[in-house]
Design a protein around this motif. Structure first.
Motif, PDB file in Angstrom:
ATOM      1  N   GLY A  36     -55.338  41.813  14.482  1.00 58.76           N
ATOM      2  CA  GLY A  36     -55.670  43.204  14.332  1.00 58.76           C
ATOM      3  C   GLY A  36     -57.267  43.702  13.882  1.00 58.76           C
ATOM      4  O   GLY A  36     -57.624  44.421  14.524  1.00 58.76           O
ATOM      5  N   CYS A  37     -57.657  42.603  12.796  1.00 55.60           N
ATOM      6  CA  CYS A  37     -58.970  42.990  12.320  1.00 55.60           C
ATOM      7  C   CYS A  37     -59.886  42.701  13.526  1.00 55.60           C
ATOM      8  O   CYS A  37     -60.927  43.158  13.604  1.00 55.60           O
ATOM      9  CB  CYS A  37     -59.108  42.121  11.098  1.00 55.60           C
ATOM     10  N   PHE A  38     -59.842  41.474  14.265  1.00 54.12           N
ATOM     11  CA  PHE A  38     -60.748  41.229  15.279  1.00 54.12           C
ATOM     12  C   PHE A  38     -60.535  42.118  16.465  1.00 54.12           C
ATOM     13  O   PHE A  38     -61.752  42.667  17.025  1.00 54.12           O
ATOM     14  CB  PHE A  38     -60.136  39.599  15.878  1.00 54.12           C
ATOM     15  N   LEU A  39     -59.365  42.858  16.661  1.00 50.89           N
ATOM     16  CA  LEU A  39     -59.153  43.859  17.730  1.00 50.89           C
ATOM     17  C   LEU A  39     -60.086  45.064  17.211  1.00 50.89           C
ATOM     18  O   LEU A  39     -61.046  45.585  18.214  1.00 50.89           O
ATOM     19  CB  LEU A  39     -57.904  44.077  18.048  1.00 50.89           C
ATOM     20  N   ALA A  73     -67.554  46.981  18.510  1.00 54.47           N
ATOM     21  CA  ALA A  73     -68.655  46.226  19.173  1.00 54.47           C
ATOM     22  C   ALA A  73     -68.787  47.167  20.496  1.00 54.47           C
ATOM     23  O   ALA A  73     -69.815  47.298  21.184  1.00 54.47           O
ATOM     24  CB  ALA A  73     -68.277  44.710  19.505  1.00 54.47           C
ATOM     25  N   ILE A  74     -67.583  47.492  21.178  1.00 56.91           N
ATOM     26  CA  ILE A  74     -67.718  48.393  22.551  1.00 56.91           C
ATOM     27  C   ILE A  74     -68.463  49.565  22.395  1.00 56.91           C
ATOM     28  O   ILE A  74     -69.364  49.950  22.973  1.00 56.91           O
ATOM     29  CB  ILE A  74     -66.221  48.476  23.059  1.00 56.91           C
ATOM     30  N   TRP A  75     -68.146  50.196  20.975  1.00 53.88           N
ATOM     31  CA  TRP A  75     -68.736  51.528  20.779  1.00 53.88           C
ATOM     32  C   TRP A  75     -70.285  51.159  20.738  1.00 53.88           C
ATOM     33  O   TRP A  75     -70.972  52.057  21.289  1.00 53.88           O
ATOM     34  CB  TRP A  75     -67.895  52.048  19.575  1.00 53.88           C
ATOM     35  N   ARG A  76     -70.858  50.137  20.018  1.00 52.50           N
ATOM     36  CA  ARG A  76     -72.099  49.956  19.769  1.00 52.50           C
ATOM     37  C   ARG A  76     -72.551  49.709  21.290  1.00 52.50           C
ATOM     38  O   ARG A  76     -73.824  49.949  21.505  1.00 52.50           O
ATOM     39  CB  ARG A  76     -72.363  48.800  18.686  1.00 52.50           C
ATOM     40  N   ASP A 114     -79.833  46.307  20.384  1.00 50.89           N
ATOM     41  CA  ASP A 114     -78.501  46.722  19.923  1.00 50.89           C
ATOM     42  C   ASP A 114     -77.446  46.415  20.902  1.00 50.89           C
ATOM     43  O   ASP A 114     -76.612  45.845  20.388  1.00 50.89           O
ATOM     44  CB  ASP A 114     -78.561  48.111  19.798  1.00 50.89           C
ATOM     45  N   ARG A 115     -77.572  46.597  22.195  1.00 47.57           N
ATOM     46  CA  ARG A 115     -76.463  46.231  23.107  1.00 47.57           C
ATOM     47  C   ARG A 115     -76.368  44.767  23.295  1.00 47.57           C
ATOM     48  O   ARG A 115     -75.162  44.308  23.523  1.00 47.57           O
ATOM     49  CB  ARG A 115     -76.969  46.780  24.512  1.00 47.57           C
ATOM     50  N   VAL A 116     -77.401  44.075  23.004  1.00 44.99           N
ATOM     51  CA  VAL A 116     -77.388  42.473  23.290  1.00 44.99           C
ATOM     52  C   VAL A 116     -76.738  42.010  22.163  1.00 44.99           C
ATOM     53  O   VAL A 116     -75.803  41.034  22.240  1.00 44.99           O
ATOM     54  CB  VAL A 116     -78.694  41.846  23.304  1.00 44.99           C
ATOM     55  N   MET A 117     -77.109  42.433  20.949  1.00 44.66           N
ATOM     56  CA  MET A 117     -76.134  42.218  19.899  1.00 44.66           C
ATOM     57  C   MET A 117     -74.744  42.679  19.696  1.00 44.66           C
ATOM     58  O   MET A 117     -73.721  41.910  19.297  1.00 44.66           O
ATOM     59  CB  MET A 117     -76.744  42.792  18.382  1.00 44.66           C
ATOM     60  N   ALA A 118     -74.363  43.589  20.395  1.00 48.98           N
ATOM     61  CA  ALA A 118     -72.895  44.064  20.587  1.00 48.98           C
ATOM     62  C   ALA A 118     -72.389  43.098  21.520  1.00 48.98           C
ATOM     63  O   ALA A 118     -71.222  42.760  21.164  1.00 48.98           O
ATOM     64  CB  ALA A 118     -73.077  45.620  21.090  1.00 48.98           C
ATOM     65  N   TYR A 159     -71.536  39.925  19.466  1.00 47.96           N
ATOM     66  CA  TYR A 159     -70.454  40.137  18.416  1.00 47.96           C
ATOM     67  C   TYR A 159     -69.322  40.347  19.312  1.00 47.96           C
ATOM     68  O   TYR A 159     -68.301  39.701  18.705  1.00 47.96           O
ATOM     69  CB  TYR A 159     -70.606  41.526  17.946  1.00 47.96           C
ATOM     70  N   PHE A 160     -69.010  40.807  20.545  1.00 44.51           N
ATOM     71  CA  PHE A 160     -68.111  40.983  21.449  1.00 44.51           C
ATOM     72  C   PHE A 160     -67.462  39.600  21.664  1.00 44.51           C
ATOM     73  O   PHE A 160     -66.188  39.276  21.481  1.00 44.51           O
ATOM     74  CB  PHE A 160     -68.161  41.809  22.637  1.00 44.51           C
ATOM     75  N   TYR A 161     -68.281  38.782  22.155  1.00 44.39           N
ATOM     76  CA  TYR A 161     -67.904  37.426  22.514  1.00 44.39           C
ATOM     77  C   TYR A 161     -67.343  36.696  21.437  1.00 44.39           C
ATOM     78  O   TYR A 161     -66.387  35.727  21.452  1.00 44.39           O
ATOM     79  CB  TYR A 161     -68.791  36.680  23.666  1.00 44.39           C
ATOM     80  N   VAL A 162     -68.094  36.575  20.195  1.00 46.95           N
ATOM     81  CA  VAL A 162     -67.737  36.007  19.063  1.00 46.95           C
ATOM     82  C   VAL A 162     -66.259  36.256  18.553  1.00 46.95           C
ATOM     83  O   VAL A 162     -65.461  35.556  18.386  1.00 46.95           O
ATOM     84  CB  VAL A 162     -68.576  35.974  17.930  1.00 46.95           C
ATOM     85  N   ASN A 163     -66.098  37.542  18.421  1.00 47.87           N
ATOM     86  CA  ASN A 163     -64.741  38.237  18.217  1.00 47.87           C
ATOM     87  C   ASN A 163     -63.493  37.494  19.103  1.00 47.87           C
ATOM     88  O   ASN A 163     -62.348  37.618  18.845  1.00 47.87           O
ATOM     89  CB  ASN A 163     -64.899  39.700  18.053  1.00 47.87           C
ATOM     90  N   GLY A 164     -63.787  37.788  20.522  1.00 45.74           N
ATOM     91  CA  GLY A 164     -63.163  37.271  21.496  1.00 45.74           C
ATOM     92  C   GLY A 164     -62.587  35.872  21.318  1.00 45.74           C
ATOM     93  O   GLY A 164     -61.294  35.466  21.663  1.00 45.74           O
ATOM     94  N   MET A 165     -63.556  35.078  20.936  1.00 42.70           N
ATOM     95  CA  MET A 165     -63.331  33.689  20.772  1.00 42.70           C
ATOM     96  C   MET A 165     -62.721  33.524  19.735  1.00 42.70           C
ATOM     97  O   MET A 165     -61.678  32.849  19.722  1.00 42.70           O
ATOM     98  CB  MET A 165     -64.563  32.896  20.648  1.00 42.70           C
ATOM     99  N   LEU A 166     -62.724  34.204  18.520  1.00 46.35           N
ATOM    100  CA  LEU A 166     -61.853  34.191  17.281  1.00 46.35           C
ATOM    101  C   LEU A 166     -60.564  34.466  17.711  1.00 46.35           C
ATOM    102  O   LEU A 166     -59.585  34.175  17.176  1.00 46.35           O
ATOM    103  CB  LEU A 166     -62.688  35.009  16.322  1.00 46.35           C
TER     104      LEU A 166
END
Length: 92
Positions: free
Chosen positions: A14-17, A23-26, A35-39, A42-49
């Motif tokens: 739930g926290c990763f979601l 990240a999608i908002w950013r 900022d978009r590249v960093m988002a 962040y998105f792929y790292v959270n998806g991997m986790l």
């Protein structure tokens, strides 16, 4: 799997979601391309986790292999986007 471990894993999912939602908002609202590249990073790292946590929940090795592929492709794409933003070209 114990009740404590499964509860902790579902809380982590739930926290990763929630982090992926931010990240999608950013990604859509980011004022600069950096900022978009960093988002995206962040998105792929959270998806991997999330995939790794799902692999623990379902006790399957396929989840871990897909998380490895996501991390490798994410690193390569982040490097390519950073080089593109820095120099304006990817292939020299």
């Amino acid at each position: 799997m114990s009740l404590w471990l499964s509860g902790t894993l579902f809380f982590a999912l739930g926290c990763f979601l929630a982090a992926m939602t931010l990240a999608i908002w950013r990604l859509f609202r980011g004022p600069t391309a950096q900022d978009r590249v960093m988002a995206l990073d962040y998105f792929y790292v959270n998806g991997m986790l999330m995939i790794l946590a799902s692999g623990i929940v379902y006790a399957s090795d396929a989840y871990f292999e897909s998380a490895l592929l996501i991390s490798m492709f994410g690193f390569v794409s982040s490097s390519a986007l950073a080089k593109f933003l820095l120099r304006g070209e990817v292939i020299e």
